[in-house]
Structures are given as structure tokens and as C-alpha cells.
Design a protein around this motif. Structure first.
Motif, PDB file in Angstrom:
ATOM      1  N   VAL B 133     -30.636 -37.616   4.254  1.00 35.33           N
ATOM      2  CA  VAL B 133     -31.310 -38.483   5.220  1.00 35.33           C
ATOM      3  C   VAL B 133     -30.352 -38.731   6.374  1.00 35.33           C
ATOM      4  O   VAL B 133     -29.303 -39.350   6.201  1.00 35.33           O
ATOM      5  CB  VAL B 133     -31.718 -39.835   4.587  1.00 35.33           C
ATOM      6  CG1 VAL B 133     -32.568 -40.654   5.555  1.00 35.33           C
ATOM      7  CG2 VAL B 133     -32.457 -39.636   3.262  1.00 35.33           C
ATOM      8  N   LEU B 134     -30.704 -38.217   7.539  1.00 30.78           N
ATOM      9  CA  LEU B 134     -29.880 -38.400   8.738  1.00 30.78           C
ATOM     10  C   LEU B 134     -30.167 -39.781   9.309  1.00 30.78           C
ATOM     11  O   LEU B 134     -31.326 -40.192   9.381  1.00 30.78           O
ATOM     12  CB  LEU B 134     -30.258 -37.308   9.755  1.00 30.78           C
ATOM     13  CG  LEU B 134     -29.467 -37.225  11.052  1.00 30.78           C
ATOM     14  CD1 LEU B 134     -28.028 -36.787  10.786  1.00 30.78           C
ATOM     15  CD2 LEU B 134     -30.142 -36.248  12.017  1.00 30.78           C
ATOM     16  N   ASN B 135     -29.103 -40.494   9.720  1.00 33.41           N
ATOM     17  CA  ASN B 135     -29.321 -41.814  10.335  1.00 33.41           C
ATOM     18  C   ASN B 135     -30.190 -41.667  11.579  1.00 33.41           C
ATOM     19  O   ASN B 135     -30.048 -40.695  12.327  1.00 33.41           O
ATOM     20  CB  ASN B 135     -27.984 -42.433  10.758  1.00 33.41           C
ATOM     21  CG  ASN B 135     -27.155 -42.879   9.572  1.00 33.41           C
ATOM     22  OD1 ASN B 135     -27.651 -42.951   8.446  1.00 33.41           O
ATOM     23  ND2 ASN B 135     -25.886 -43.174   9.814  1.00 33.41           N
ATOM     24  N   ILE B 136     -31.058 -42.640  11.799  1.00 34.23           N
ATOM     25  CA  ILE B 136     -31.923 -42.608  12.981  1.00 34.23           C
ATOM     26  C   ILE B 136     -31.051 -42.646  14.235  1.00 34.23           C
ATOM     27  O   ILE B 136     -30.112 -43.436  14.329  1.00 34.23           O
ATOM     28  CB  ILE B 136     -32.934 -43.779  12.943  1.00 34.23           C
ATOM     29  CG1 ILE B 136     -33.947 -43.506  11.835  1.00 34.23           C
ATOM     30  CG2 ILE B 136     -33.624 -43.965  14.290  1.00 34.23           C
ATOM     31  CD1 ILE B 136     -34.881 -44.646  11.527  1.00 34.23           C
ATOM     32  N   GLU B 138     -29.076 -40.196  15.180  1.00 35.46           N
ATOM     33  CA  GLU B 138     -28.021 -39.182  15.095  1.00 35.46           C
ATOM     34  C   GLU B 138     -28.614 -37.817  15.424  1.00 35.46           C
ATOM     35  O   GLU B 138     -29.626 -37.432  14.840  1.00 35.46           O
ATOM     36  CB  GLU B 138     -27.445 -39.109  13.673  1.00 35.46           C
ATOM     37  CG  GLU B 138     -26.347 -40.073  13.340  1.00 35.46           C
ATOM     38  CD  GLU B 138     -25.231 -40.144  14.345  1.00 35.46           C
ATOM     39  OE1 GLU B 138     -24.846 -39.086  14.899  1.00 35.46           O
ATOM     40  OE2 GLU B 138     -24.738 -41.245  14.589  1.00 35.46           O
ATOM     41  N   PRO B 139     -27.994 -37.068  16.321  1.00 36.49           N
ATOM     42  CA  PRO B 139     -28.594 -35.778  16.695  1.00 36.49           C
ATOM     43  C   PRO B 139     -28.130 -34.583  15.862  1.00 36.49           C
ATOM     44  O   PRO B 139     -28.789 -33.558  15.860  1.00 36.49           O
ATOM     45  CB  PRO B 139     -28.168 -35.614  18.149  1.00 36.49           C
ATOM     46  CG  PRO B 139     -26.902 -36.393  18.260  1.00 36.49           C
ATOM     47  CD  PRO B 139     -26.895 -37.443  17.191  1.00 36.49           C
ATOM     48  N   ILE B 140     -27.005 -34.692  15.163  1.00 40.22           N
ATOM     49  CA  ILE B 140     -26.460 -33.495  14.508  1.00 40.22           C
ATOM     50  C   ILE B 140     -26.617 -33.577  12.987  1.00 40.22           C
ATOM     51  O   ILE B 140     -26.015 -34.431  12.332  1.00 40.22           O
ATOM     52  CB  ILE B 140     -24.990 -33.268  14.913  1.00 40.22           C
ATOM     53  CG1 ILE B 140     -24.952 -32.974  16.419  1.00 40.22           C
ATOM     54  CG2 ILE B 140     -24.360 -32.114  14.137  1.00 40.22           C
ATOM     55  CD1 ILE B 140     -23.571 -32.864  17.005  1.00 40.22           C
ATOM     56  N   ALA B 141     -27.442 -32.673  12.431  1.00 42.82           N
ATOM     57  CA  ALA B 141     -27.817 -32.748  11.020  1.00 42.82           C
ATOM     58  C   ALA B 141     -27.035 -31.780  10.135  1.00 42.82           C
ATOM     59  O   ALA B 141     -26.972 -31.956   8.917  1.00 42.82           O
ATOM     60  CB  ALA B 141     -29.311 -32.467  10.882  1.00 42.82           C
ATOM     61  N   VAL B 142     -26.457 -30.748  10.736  1.00 43.67           N
ATOM     62  CA  VAL B 142     -25.843 -29.669   9.960  1.00 43.67           C
ATOM     63  C   VAL B 142     -24.808 -30.137   8.923  1.00 43.67           C
ATOM     64  O   VAL B 142     -24.808 -29.637   7.804  1.00 43.67           O
ATOM     65  CB  VAL B 142     -25.273 -28.580  10.904  1.00 43.67           C
ATOM     66  CG1 VAL B 142     -24.350 -27.627  10.174  1.00 43.67           C
ATOM     67  CG2 VAL B 142     -26.424 -27.795  11.543  1.00 43.67           C
ATOM     68  N   PRO B 143     -23.921 -31.116   9.249  1.00 37.73           N
ATOM     69  CA  PRO B 143     -22.942 -31.524   8.228  1.00 37.73           C
ATOM     70  C   PRO B 143     -23.599 -32.015   6.929  1.00 37.73           C
ATOM     71  O   PRO B 143     -23.070 -31.777   5.844  1.00 37.73           O
ATOM     72  CB  PRO B 143     -22.161 -32.653   8.903  1.00 37.73           C
ATOM     73  CG  PRO B 143     -22.320 -32.395  10.359  1.00 37.73           C
ATOM     74  CD  PRO B 143     -23.684 -31.799  10.529  1.00 37.73           C
ATOM     75  N   ILE B 144     -24.739 -32.679   7.024  1.00 32.74           N
ATOM     76  CA  ILE B 144     -25.427 -33.174   5.815  1.00 32.74           C
ATOM     77  C   ILE B 144     -25.994 -31.984   5.040  1.00 32.74           C
ATOM     78  O   ILE B 144     -25.851 -31.888   3.818  1.00 32.74           O
ATOM     79  CB  ILE B 144     -26.564 -34.159   6.180  1.00 32.74           C
ATOM     80  CG1 ILE B 144     -25.981 -35.364   6.927  1.00 32.74           C
ATOM     81  CG2 ILE B 144     -27.320 -34.602   4.928  1.00 32.74           C
ATOM     82  CD1 ILE B 144     -26.988 -36.447   7.232  1.00 32.74           C
ATOM     83  N   ILE B 145     -26.633 -31.066   5.763  1.00 31.84           N
ATOM     84  CA  ILE B 145     -27.233 -29.888   5.129  1.00 31.84           C
ATOM     85  C   ILE B 145     -26.159 -29.078   4.392  1.00 31.84           C
ATOM     86  O   ILE B 145     -26.340 -28.663   3.246  1.00 31.84           O
ATOM     87  CB  ILE B 145     -27.948 -29.033   6.198  1.00 31.84           C
ATOM     88  CG1 ILE B 145     -29.124 -29.824   6.788  1.00 31.84           C
ATOM     89  CG2 ILE B 145     -28.418 -27.698   5.630  1.00 31.84           C
ATOM     90  CD1 ILE B 145     -29.801 -29.178   7.974  1.00 31.84           C
ATOM     91  N   LYS B 146     -25.017 -28.903   5.070  1.00 33.22           N
ATOM     92  CA  LYS B 146     -23.903 -28.151   4.478  1.00 33.22           C
ATOM     93  C   LYS B 146     -23.406 -28.816   3.200  1.00 33.22           C
ATOM     94  O   LYS B 146     -23.192 -28.151   2.188  1.00 33.22           O
ATOM     95  CB  LYS B 146     -22.746 -28.125   5.494  1.00 33.22           C
ATOM     96  CG  LYS B 146     -22.292 -26.739   5.851  1.00 33.22           C
ATOM     97  CD  LYS B 146     -21.481 -26.783   7.116  1.00 33.22           C
ATOM     98  CE  LYS B 146     -19.996 -26.815   6.886  1.00 33.22           C
ATOM     99  NZ  LYS B 146     -19.255 -26.712   8.179  1.00 33.22           N
ATOM    100  N   GLU B 147     -23.238 -30.124   3.270  1.00 30.92           N
ATOM    101  CA  GLU B 147     -22.743 -30.893   2.125  1.00 30.92           C
ATOM    102  C   GLU B 147     -23.685 -30.743   0.920  1.00 30.92           C
ATOM    103  O   GLU B 147     -23.235 -30.558  -0.208  1.00 30.92           O
ATOM    104  CB  GLU B 147     -22.615 -32.370   2.545  1.00 30.92           C
ATOM    105  CG  GLU B 147     -22.083 -33.307   1.487  1.00 30.92           C
ATOM    106  CD  GLU B 147     -20.598 -33.122   1.224  1.00 30.92           C
ATOM    107  OE1 GLU B 147     -19.900 -32.586   2.099  1.00 30.92           O
ATOM    108  OE2 GLU B 147     -20.150 -33.505   0.110  1.00 30.92           O
ATOM    109  N   ILE B 148     -24.989 -30.782   1.183  1.00 31.03           N
ATOM    110  CA  ILE B 148     -25.969 -30.630   0.088  1.00 31.03           C
ATOM    111  C   ILE B 148     -25.871 -29.231  -0.498  1.00 31.03           C
ATOM    112  O   ILE B 148     -25.760 -29.045  -1.711  1.00 31.03           O
ATOM    113  CB  ILE B 148     -27.421 -30.847   0.593  1.00 31.03           C
ATOM    114  CG1 ILE B 148     -27.631 -32.281   1.079  1.00 31.03           C
ATOM    115  CG2 ILE B 148     -28.440 -30.509  -0.503  1.00 31.03           C
ATOM    116  CD1 ILE B 148     -28.984 -32.503   1.754  1.00 31.03           C
TER     117      ILE B 148
END
Lengths: 111, 276
Positions: B133-136, B138-148
Motif C-alpha cells: 500500500v503506497l502512501n497517498i 507518494e508518486p514512486i511505487a517501485v521500491p514497495i513492489i521490489k520489496e514484496i
């Protein structure tokens, strides 16, 4: 003093571009020499942060004031931190905007 | 084994397909559509664990900075700006590449942590579920996707990707063994399917297409798949009852009329994608 106007073209008859970060040209008017120079806005093709890049482009040209339609919050931060003044105008020719400036008719914009 | 469900166009049924198929196949459900993860609604997942995702943002030491602005010139993302007062940092544009620290001649660039979102892990319908879940704002999502995706189980994972063909989808596909492209028979659906097909082909990922909301037996997606020799894995008819179930946050599997769609889809995925 140098004044940058966001512009749709590079002629003095060109119209102001109301966008700042992604305008096509900046026309820079030097009040001391009364010379008008057009420079291409390299920020137009940036994928993000165009306003920041355009603001830095103008700071490299030692601009003291900016005339444009709307400035985004990022560009405002950069220019404010460098003591640049803001003016705004409706759609007009660059030459008319310069006349407005000389006659003190340009609208000062506060951010 | 990771199956990525993507679409090109948004709103074609990625979550519908990935949630139902994950439950049917007993796969882990992984929601990497971190800007609007909604799979947990249908799975009624119970979150058991929450982790914070942090990225590195430059923090300029004004005592050391000599205002050479080499970092500003280096930054490809305009995250750093030159001002009369020194370097200005724009957190939201930073991609945490680390370049500014390398080019700084006086070691004035430090990094500070910034939280950009969370990863939730839980269970539902006897399967494991993970979502980012990206914080509202925040424009950059890739670090979360990578971590998952760097921490997935070595079993079958059904990954619900973001719409489009942007960085978020490309990053997700880096982990894909197979892909399911969900689309709808509209011009917009076809256009964006074309982009998604180009992407999976470029990345050399075996894939097939699910056509959702079919109103006519022969349609532009079918023609396109025939022409390009693309496997059609499932055809889901336009049906008001599907929309009703979906709007209530229910899985289609709960209704026997639709169970066979996923039975057949599961078989086709196994035959056409997983055996390769």
C-alpha cells in the motif's frame, strides 16, 4: 535587471505561454541593455520536475523576475529561495508585455 | 513460479481474475497494484503482519556544501535544485539512485530514511495474501513492489499487477515466469492490450489472454489474438450478475455458475504457460 517571459515562440511578436515548466521558449529581456534574447526551454521534454528544471535554467541565466501564467509549487520554491520576483499576464505578445513592464502595468503575483 | 496478471488498460478485470484464480489454484495472492490495492476486499484477507517500506532521500549538509551544484547537474529526475541559498531537495522526485552522494566532492550528501508505504501479509480462503500500500500522495511505487517480490515464497504466486505498462508493471514482470493479460473487447482495450503484448514479448515471458465482458462471440480482441497467434485462455461473458457480485466484494467462485470459468482457466494456464 533580467526578466524571463514564458513564450510560445522566439519572436517579439510571439505570444506568452501561460505554462511555465513546459513552455517552448523563454524570452529574456534585459532592462539595462533593452535586449531581448530567446532561449529554448530544455525542461519541456523532462519526464518529471519540469518546473524545477525550467527554474534552474532561468537561474543559470541570472534572471531576476519571471512573467508567466501559472507557476507550480516546486518552481515557486526554487525561484523564491533565489529572490526571483513573479509577474503574471493574460495572453499577450511578448513586446506588449515588455511595454506593460516599462509602464509599471504588469500584475505582481504573490505565491 | 510467479504468474503476473496485467492488462494494459485499467478496469478490465485483473483483480477479478487474479483473486478467483489464486483461490481456485491455491496460489498465494500478491497485490502489487500498490496505488490502489483492492484484492483483499474480495478475499476478505485478515492481515497478520505489517511492515514499513522506507527509501533513502538525500540530506544536504549545509556546513559542508560548497554550492558547486554537481549533484543538481547529475540528478536525472530534477529532485535537486540550485538556489541562491544552496541545494533544495524535492523528496517526491528522488529515485534513491545514490548518484548525488557519489558526485559530491566534499561529502556533503547524507541520506535520511523516508517511509513511503506498507506491506501487509495475511491469510484468506486458506491462501497466503500479500499487498503493498503506497502512501497517498507518494508518486514512486517501485521500491514497495521490489520489496514484496524479492521475498516471495518458492511456490505458486498469483501477482495482481498495476494497470498500464509503466515502471510498476515492468518491475513486476521482472519476476514473472508467465503472464495473463486481461482485456475487454473495446478499442481502448485492444490498444492497450497491444502495448502489454509488446512488453511481455520483449521480456520473453510466456503469456495468454483473458477476454472479459464479451458481448459478441466475434470481437476485435479475438481477431487480434487470431492474427497474432496468441492463446486465448478464457472468455468471460458480459453479465450483470458478475458486476453485482463484484460490487458486493464477493468472489465469483462463490457462485457455481462461474466456477467453471476458473476451472477451465486454471487448466489452460497449466497447459499453456506453466509447462514451458
Amino acid at each position: 535587471m533580467k526578466i524571463a517571459i514564458s513564450s510560445q515562440g522566439k519572436e517579439k511578436e510571439s505570444l506568452i505561454d501561460l505554462r511555465f515548466g513546459r513552455c517552448t521558449y523563454f524570452q529574456i529581456y534585459d532592462t539595462d541593455t533593452e535586449k531581448l534574447t530567446a532561449i529554448e526551454n530544455s525542461a519541456i521534454s523532462s519526464t518529471g520536475g519540469a518546473g524545477i528544471q525550467a527554474a534552474n535554467l532561468l537561474l543559470n541565466e541570472n534572471v531576476d523576475a519571471v512573467v508567466t501564467g501559472i507557476l507550480g509549487p516546486n518552481a515557486v520554491q526554487v525561484l523564491k529561495a533565489s529572490d526571483v520576483k513573479f509577474f503574471t499576464s493574460g495572453i499577450k505578445k511578448i513586446s506588449d508585455i515588455i511595454s506593460d513592464y516599462k509602464e509599471n502595468k504588469l500584475e505582481v503575483k504573490e505565491y | 513460479m510467479n504468474i503476473v496478471v496485467l492488462s494494459g488498460k485499467g478496469g478490465t478485470g485483473k483483480t477479478l481474475v487474479s483473486t478467483n484464480l489464486a483461490v481456485y489454484m491455491g496460489a498465494n495472492y500478491i497485490d502489487t497494484d500498490v496505488e490502489e490495492p483492492n484484492g483483499f476486499i474480495f478475499l476478505k484477507s485478515v492481515v497478520e503482519e505489517t511492515a514499513y517500506v522506507e527509501i533513502d532521500i538525500p540530506d544536504i549538509d549545509k556546513q559542508k556544501c560548497v554550492m558547486c551544484f554537481k549533484c543538481v547537474d547529475f540528478c536525472e529526475f530534477n529532485a535537486l535544485a540550485k538556489t541562491k541559498q544552496g541545494v533544495l531537495v524535492f523528496d517526491k522526485l528522488c529515485h534513491s539512485c545514490g548518484g548525488c552522494k557519489i558526485v559530491c566532492p566534499v561529502d556533503a550528501v547524507n541520506y535520511k530514511k523516508k517511509n513511503i508505504g506498507i506491506i501487509e501479509k495475511g491469510k484468506a480462503n486458506h491462501i497466503k495474501c500479500i499487498r503493498g500500500v503506497l502512501n497517498i500522495g507518494e508518486p514512486i511505487a517501485v521500491p514497495i513492489i521490489k520489496e514484496i517480490l524479492n521475498n516471495l515464497d518458492d511456490t505458486l504466486n498469483m501477482i495482481d499487477a498495476s494497470p498500464g505498462t509503466s515502471c510498476n508493471v515492468v518491475k513486476t514482470l521482472e519476476y514473472a515466469d508467465a503472464a495473463i493479460l486481461v482485456t475487454e473487447p473495446t478499442k481502448f482495450g485492444l490498444h492497450d492490450l497491444g502495448r502489454a503484448v509488446k512488453l511481455v514479448e520483449d521480456l520473453n515471458i510466456p503469456f495468454g489472454v483473458v477476454i472479459n465482458r464479451i458481448t459478441e462471440e466475434n470481437n476485435i480482441i479475438k481477431d487480434y489474438c487470431k492474427e497474432n497467434k496468441i492463446h486465448i485462455l478464457a472468455e468471460i461473458k458480459h453479465d450483470k450478475n458478475v458486476a453485482v457480485l463484484y460490487s458486493k466484494g464477493e468472489l465469483l467462485l462463490e457462485d457455481d455458475r462461474y466456477k467453471e470459468i476458473f476451472e477451465s482457466l486454471s487448466n489452460k494456464v497449466k497447459e499453456n504457460l506453466l509447462c514451458k
